[in-house]
Design an enzyme around this catalytic site. Structure first.
Site, PDB file in Angstrom:
ATOM      1  N   HIS A 126      28.327  41.714  47.189  1.00 41.27           N
ATOM      2  CA  HIS A 126      29.691  42.043  47.590  1.00 41.27           C
ATOM      3  C   HIS A 126      29.952  43.509  47.284  1.00 41.27           C
ATOM      4  CE1 HIS A 126      33.537  40.347  48.921  1.00 41.27           C
ATOM      5  NE2 HIS A 126      34.089  41.314  48.220  1.00 41.27           N
TER       6      HIS A 126
ATOM      7  N   SER B  54      39.624  39.118  42.666  1.00 40.19           N
ATOM      8  CA  SER B  54      39.482  38.859  44.100  1.00 40.19           C
ATOM      9  C   SER B  54      38.003  38.670  44.456  1.00 40.19           C
ATOM     10  CB  SER B  54      40.074  40.033  44.886  1.00 40.19           C
ATOM     11  OG  SER B  54      39.687  39.979  46.229  1.00 40.19           O
TER      12      SER B  54
HETATM   13  N1  URA Z   1      36.581  43.061  48.241  1.00 35.67           N
HETATM   14  C1  URA Z   1      37.280  41.964  47.862  1.00 35.67           C
HETATM   15  O1  URA Z   1      36.893  40.844  48.161  1.00 35.67           O
HETATM   16  N2  URA Z   1      38.374  42.116  47.143  1.00 35.67           N
HETATM   17  C2  URA Z   1      38.836  43.325  46.750  1.00 35.67           C
HETATM   18  O2  URA Z   1      39.827  43.377  46.078  1.00 35.67           O
HETATM   19  C3  URA Z   1      38.119  44.476  47.160  1.00 35.67           C
HETATM   20  C4  URA Z   1      36.978  44.319  47.906  1.00 35.67           C
END
Ligand code: URA
Length: 440
Positions: free
Chosen positions: A85, A186
Site C-alpha cells: 500500500h 485508514s
Molecule cells: N491510502 C489510504 O488508504 N489511506 C490514506 O489515508 C492514505 C493513503
C-alpha cells in the site's frame, strides 16, 4: 463508562485529551450507523489532525475500523498472501503494475485500495476508467478469484471496512488527510482486513506526498510498521521520494495506459525502479526470494516473458472489465482535445522543479480528482509529462500535454501548471528515489 455524546468526544479531543478505547469505538461505530453525522465526524477528524493521537489511540482506531466490517481469513490459499500500500502520491500507478506482476511471480495479492485523496490519485478511480471493471466483489467471488488468478483489486464497501469508506471520503474534502494517526488507521484497517500474511508499505515524502519532508515520512513509516507489527502483521516499509510525479502520466485512463506500457517492458525508469523495489520486498517477505537481486531477476523475467501483462488481462476480465483494452488503448475513455505547453524560456535551461503537489491540484481542477464528495471524475483527462526534472529544455520545447474535455478549465489549469514548473541555468542532480527500508 457512561456513553459520551459525539459532541463530548469531539470536545475532549479538541482540548487535547487522550480518548478512551470506548470513545474511539463509539466514534467508529457511530460513523457506520449514522449516529455520528458527517459534520461531527469531520470535526473530530480535524481535532485528531490538530491534536494527534497516542500510539495506543491509533491502534484502537485501526482495530475498530478494521472490525467495522468483515475481516477475511484465507486458509484455503496456499500461496504466500502479500499486499502493498502507498501512503499516496501523484502519478503513482504502481499498484496496477505490481499486483499482476507479483501474482505472475508466485504470490497471492488480495489488494484493497482507496479512491483519490486530496491532490493524490487513487487506485479505485484508475480501475474505474476500464470499461466494466468492478471493484466491489462479494466474499465468494473474491475468494474464488484469489484461488484462480491469485490477485484481486477491491475497494472498501458496506461489507468490508465501511468506516474507512466513509471517513476516507470525508477526509478527502475536509483538509484532514495529513495526519499520521488517520493515515495509519485508514491504511492498516484495510490491509489487516484482507487476510494477508505480510505487508509492504510505500511511504512517500516530498512536495507531492502527505508528509512534506523526510523526517515526517520516517515518523509515518515507523508508526505504520509499529502498529502493524503490534497487531501481528509482518510489515516493512520503503521510504520513497515524491517530489515530481511518478512516471509520465497523471489522470485515470492515462495511468492505466502507462501501467500497461510498464507491463510490456516499456515503462519509465523512475516508475519501474519503485515498482521493482516494492515488488522485490513483497517476494522477500513472502519467502519466495532470498534477496533483492534475485527478486529483481525474477520480476524482469515475468515482464519480458509477457506473463505479467497476461496476469493483468486476467485481472481485468475476472472483474468484469473489457480485456481488449490491453491491446487497444482506444477502448479506454480518452479526450477529444489536447494542448501542449512550453516553459516560455528564451534560452536553453534545465527543468529543476515539476512540483507534484501543483500537478495533483491541477489534475483535480481539470476533473481527474474530486473537490466535493459528490463530484464526478472525468476518467479521460490528465497530463502527459514530456520532460522530467533534470532534462535540458530548449526554447519552445513542449513540457506537458494536457488532455482535456472542458475547454473552460484549461486557462486555470495552465496557470497552476506554470506555478508548478521551475527552470534553472545550472544542471540539476537527480536525488535518489528510494531512501530507506524500515522493518518491524
Ligand atoms: N491510502 C489510504 O488508504 N489511506 C490514506 O489515508 C492514505 C493513503
Amino acid at each position: 463508562m457512561m456513553k459520551r455524546l459525539p459532541q463530548e468526544i469531539i470536545a475532549r479531543k479538541r482540548d487535547g485529551h487522550q480518548l478512551e478505547r470506548e470513545e474511539v469505538e463509539a466514534f467508529v461505530s457511530g460513523v457506520v450507523s449514522g449516529e455520528f453525522k458527517d459534520y461531527q465526524s469531520s470535526a473530530l477528524l480535524m481535532a485528531i489532525l490538530l491534536r494527534g493521537m497516542t500510539h495506543e489511540e491509533t491502534g484502537w482506531l485501526t482495530e475498530a475500523m478494521m472490525r467495522s466490517g468483515r475481516v477475511v481469513k484465507l486458509p484455503e490459499i496456499t500461496r504466500p498472501k502479500v499486499d502493498k500500500h502507498s501512503t499516496g502520491g501523484v502519478g503513482d500507478k504502481v499498484s496496477l503494475i505490481l499486483a499482476p506482476l507479483a501474482a505472475a511471480c508466485g504470490l497471492c495479492v488480495p489488494m484493497m485500495s482507496g479512491r483519490g485523496l486530496g491532490h493524490t490519485g487513487g487506485t479505485l478511480d484508475k480501475l474505474d476508467a476500464i470499461p466494466g471493471f468492478s471493484t466491489q466483489l462479494d466474499d465468494a467471488t473474491y475468494r474464488r478469484q484469489l484461488l484462480e488468478i491469485h490477485q484481486a483489486m477491491i475497494g472498501q464497501s458496506a461489507d468490508m471496512v465501511p468506516a474507512d469508506r466513509k471517513l476516507y471520503a470525508l477526509r478527502d474534502v475536509t483538509g484532514t488527510v495529513e495526519s499520521i494517526p488517520l493515515l495509519c488507521a485508514s491504511i492498516l484497517s484495510k490491509k489487516l482486513a484482507e487476510g494477508i500474511d505480510a505487508l509492504v508499505l510505500d511511504v512517500k515524502f516530498g512536495r507531492g506526498a502527505f508528509m512534506a519532508n523526510e523526517a515526517d515520512g520516517r515518523k509515518l513509516a515507523q508508526s505504520l510498521v509499529a502498529i502493524a507489527s503490534s497487531m501481528g502483521q509482518p510489515t516493512s516499509a520503503l521510504l520513497t521520494r515524491m517530489e515530481q510525479p511518478l512516471g509520465r502520466m497523471i489522470g485515470n485512463s492515462l495511468e492505466v495506459i502507462e501501467a500497461m506500457d510498464c507491463l510490456r517492458g516499456e515503462g519509465p525508469e523512475d516508475l519501474m525502479e519503485v515498482t521493482y523495489a516494492l515488488c522485490a520486498e513483497m517476494l522477500r517477505l513472502g519467502g519466495l526470494e532470498a534477496d533483492a537481486a534475485a527478486a529483481r531477476t525474477t520480476l524482469e523475467k515475468a515482464i519480458q516473458s509477457g506473463a505479467a501483462l497476461e496476469a493483468f488481462r486476467q485481472l481485468v476480465e475476472a472483474q468484469g472489465g473489457d480485456p481488449r483494452v490491453v491491446d487497444d488503448y482506444e477502448r479506454l475513455p480518452l479526450t477529444d482535445h489536447c494542448v501542449e505547453i512550453d516553459a516560455e524560456n528564451a534560452e536553453p535551461l534545465y527543468l529543476a522543479r515539476l512540483d507534484a503537489h501543483g500537478f495533483g491540484q491541477a489534475a483535480c481542477v481539470l476533473g481527474a480528482g474530486r473537490s466535493s464528495m459528490e463530484a464526478v471524475i472525468d476518467p479521460a483527462v490528465g497530463f502527459e509529462l514530456l520532460k522530467k526534472e533534470g532534462d535540458l529544455i530548449e526554447p519552445g520545447e513542449p513540457l506537458v500535454r494536457i488532455h482535456f474535455n472542458d475547454a473552460t478549465k484549461v486557462d486555470r489549469v495552465v496557470e497552476r501548471l506554470r506555478l508548478a514548473i521551475g527552470l534553472s541555468p545550472e544542471p540539476v542532480a537527480p536525488q535518489p528515489l528510494i531512501v530507506d527500508r524500515i522493518v518491524g
